[in-house]
Design a protein around this motif. Structure first.
Motif, PDB file in Angstrom:
ATOM      1  N   ILE A 260       8.811  13.629  -1.766  1.00 30.28           N
ATOM      2  CA  ILE A 260       9.290  14.337  -2.958  1.00 30.28           C
ATOM      3  C   ILE A 260       9.771  15.707  -2.485  1.00 30.28           C
ATOM      4  N   ASP A 261      10.660  16.340  -3.213  1.00 30.52           N
ATOM      5  CA  ASP A 261      11.108  17.673  -2.810  1.00 30.52           C
ATOM      6  C   ASP A 261       9.953  18.670  -2.960  1.00 30.52           C
ATOM      7  N   ALA A 262       9.895  19.614  -2.018  1.00 26.95           N
ATOM      8  CA  ALA A 262       8.760  20.546  -1.995  1.00 26.95           C
ATOM      9  C   ALA A 262       8.660  21.385  -3.272  1.00 26.95           C
ATOM     10  N   LYS A 263       9.796  21.814  -3.805  1.00 22.53           N
ATOM     11  CA  LYS A 263       9.758  22.646  -5.015  1.00 22.53           C
ATOM     12  C   LYS A 263       9.194  21.887  -6.201  1.00 22.53           C
TER      13      LYS A 263
ATOM     14  N   GLU B 278       3.068  19.831   4.264  1.00 19.64           N
ATOM     15  CA  GLU B 278       2.568  18.468   4.107  1.00 19.64           C
ATOM     16  C   GLU B 278       3.715  17.443   4.104  1.00 19.64           C
ATOM     17  N   LEU B 279       4.790  17.793   3.397  1.00 24.52           N
ATOM     18  CA  LEU B 279       5.906  16.847   3.292  1.00 24.52           C
ATOM     19  C   LEU B 279       6.605  16.663   4.636  1.00 24.52           C
ATOM     20  N   ARG B 280       6.727  17.766   5.393  1.00 26.76           N
ATOM     21  CA  ARG B 280       7.329  17.674   6.723  1.00 26.76           C
ATOM     22  C   ARG B 280       6.501  16.730   7.603  1.00 26.76           C
ATOM     23  N   GLU B 281       5.188  16.881   7.505  1.00 24.92           N
ATOM     24  CA  GLU B 281       4.314  16.041   8.331  1.00 24.92           C
ATOM     25  C   GLU B 281       4.400  14.561   7.943  1.00 24.92           C
TER      26      GLU B 281
ATOM     27  N   ILE C  54       0.869  -1.182   0.000  1.00 25.19           N
ATOM     28  CA  ILE C  54       0.000   0.000   0.000  1.00 25.19           C
ATOM     29  C   ILE C  54       0.902   1.226   0.000  1.00 25.19           C
ATOM     30  N   LEU C  55       0.869   1.976  -1.091  1.00 27.82           N
ATOM     31  CA  LEU C  55       1.700   3.179  -1.172  1.00 27.82           C
ATOM     32  C   LEU C  55       0.981   4.329  -0.497  1.00 27.82           C
ATOM     33  N   VAL C  56       1.698   5.076   0.326  1.00 26.89           N
ATOM     34  CA  VAL C  56       1.121   6.243   0.976  1.00 26.89           C
ATOM     35  C   VAL C  56       1.955   7.475   0.644  1.00 26.89           C
ATOM     36  N   GLY C  57       1.312   8.636   0.697  1.00 28.36           N
ATOM     37  CA  GLY C  57       2.034   9.876   0.418  1.00 28.36           C
ATOM     38  C   GLY C  57       1.057  10.997   0.176  1.00 28.36           C
TER      39      GLY C  57
END
Lengths: 271, 271
Positions: free
Chosen positions: A203-206, A230-233, A148-151
């Protein structure tokens, strides 16, 4: 203007010839015009191919590079008479296997990428599974999932799920963490119950902001600030919950999939 | 019990090594245990691989077959010390290209299946297009389509659309002919206006009935009689409207896709 022409030719799909040819030529710094000619299945077609190759040589004085696999020996010999540098892609390995094992090869048409050798039903079933379980739209089938991929939204879950299904017969569901989840992000119960199947994408934020801006320009959703948050979380969650994860920014879907297969020790066509 | 073990190893995805290895070994009538080991990126990992190979040889006295591509020469040499029959998959072709063209190869890591060489953005855009334009759910985007697959329900349109997108960056929409259309089946205006983009799929009635029965057992939809009727109608339409078509019954998604690319003269990554 191209430095050279490369042809990939077969009486099957030509996928093997293409793979070897592309891999070989990617090591050279040249502008190459690539031409794939699959299903060259009769003498007339083979002769047409030869005259096409010969015309290119006549026009620019450079021998095209021709990578090929043929089961039909007569067709193969016709191709080998072209004014080209010829690469019979399987011969070097076939002879060596024959020598090493003391057995003889028995070539069959459409051997590699045919239905029989590709476990067609598994793959289609896996693809239907990936489509039905994309983006968290249903979560009652997670017992059947291999992974199960999450992101967060647009981190590469859908293409990866589908690639895993089509190429490896892996049943990959995927679940998105959305903005509403972001205050004190924790794993929903349904994911907790399937924790060993979870694999995280980040993934990188930019890059994420750029991807989101293509869809929803200048939205809060696409803002760098939102993407960073979102990515930090999610990365914090991956670490806290010991979910293996990968940053997809500089990887192709092939690379991401190969890494997931390897890290999760997934077996292809295991159903 | 397996006759032999085959390994596919790389400091990249190992897709090239796998393709060549699978194609080579599919010519031999042997039970083979296939093991793919991608991203072998440091000395410690390479040494572990070697001891895994050596253990197999010690256990059954048969040298494993090892197909590999490495950019890192040091890692490659470690692998080549394994007790195995070793196949450096690109070397035979690389040397020959160097000789023929008088240029030198400059290997790069993750060269073949990396983002750069795979036109990642095109492929993801094409896949999003295929998903959004699957099964006739929207028809206003047909101007952007490279090809529009048509056919009855479950004839293989969706997997083919997605394969064309992921592998070739082709924007493939697909449109289903449903039962309500079957009385005097004609082309809807939206398809008539895009006639040069149409490619038809058909399939043997028995196979179609079997596929439909997996989903809706014993339904009218899955009955052999219904499948025969629908297929007769669509095939009549293909012939009448001069729509090229293929019977997918005995072909894999790779083969169907390669035939469509070839017959429709589609160019990969042409956007």
């Amino acid at each position: 203007m191209f430095d050279h022409h490369a042809f990939y030719i077969s009486d099957g799909t030509a996928i093997t010839a293409e793979t070897v040819g592309h891999a070989t030529l990617s090591q050279f710094e040249m502008q190459i015009e690539h031409v794939t000619l699959p299903f060259i299945e009769n003498i007339e077609m083979a002769k047409k191919v030869v005259s096409r190759i010969n015309q290119i040589y006549a026009a620019n004085g450079k021998m095209p590079l021709v990578f090929y696999t043929f089961v039909d020996q007569q067709l193969k010999e016709i191709i080998e008479h072209a004014k080209a540098v010829c690469f019979d892609v399987l011969i070097p390995f076939t002879s060596k296997v024959e020598l090493a094992l003391g057995v003889t090869a028995t070539p069959k048409l459409h051997r590699t990428h045919s239905m029989k050798t590709n476990r067609y039903d598994y793959r289609i079933e896996a693809m239907n599974y990936a489509l039905a379980n994309d983006d968290g739209q249903t979560m009652q089938n997670y017992a059947d999932a291999d992974v199960i991929l999450v992101g967060v939204s647009r981190s590469g879950k859908t293409p990866t799920s589908i690639y895993l299904a089509l190429n490896y017969g892996i049943k990959a569901a995927n679940y998105p963490f959305i903005e509403d989840d972001m205050d004190e992000l924790t794993l929903p119960a349904i994911l907790k119950n399937n924790k060993k199947k979870l694999f995280g994408l980040t993934i990188d934020a930019k890059r994420l902001a750029a991807i989101r801006n293509e869809r929803y320009a200048n939205s809060k959703y696409a803002s760098l600030r939102q993407c960073r948050m979102e990515l930090r979380e999610v990365e914090r969650l991956y670490r806290k919950s010991k979910i293996p994860f990968i940053n997809t920014t500089s990887f192709s879907v092939e690379e991401i999939s190969a890494k997931i297969m390897s890290e999760m020790a997934l077996e292809r066509f295991n159903h």
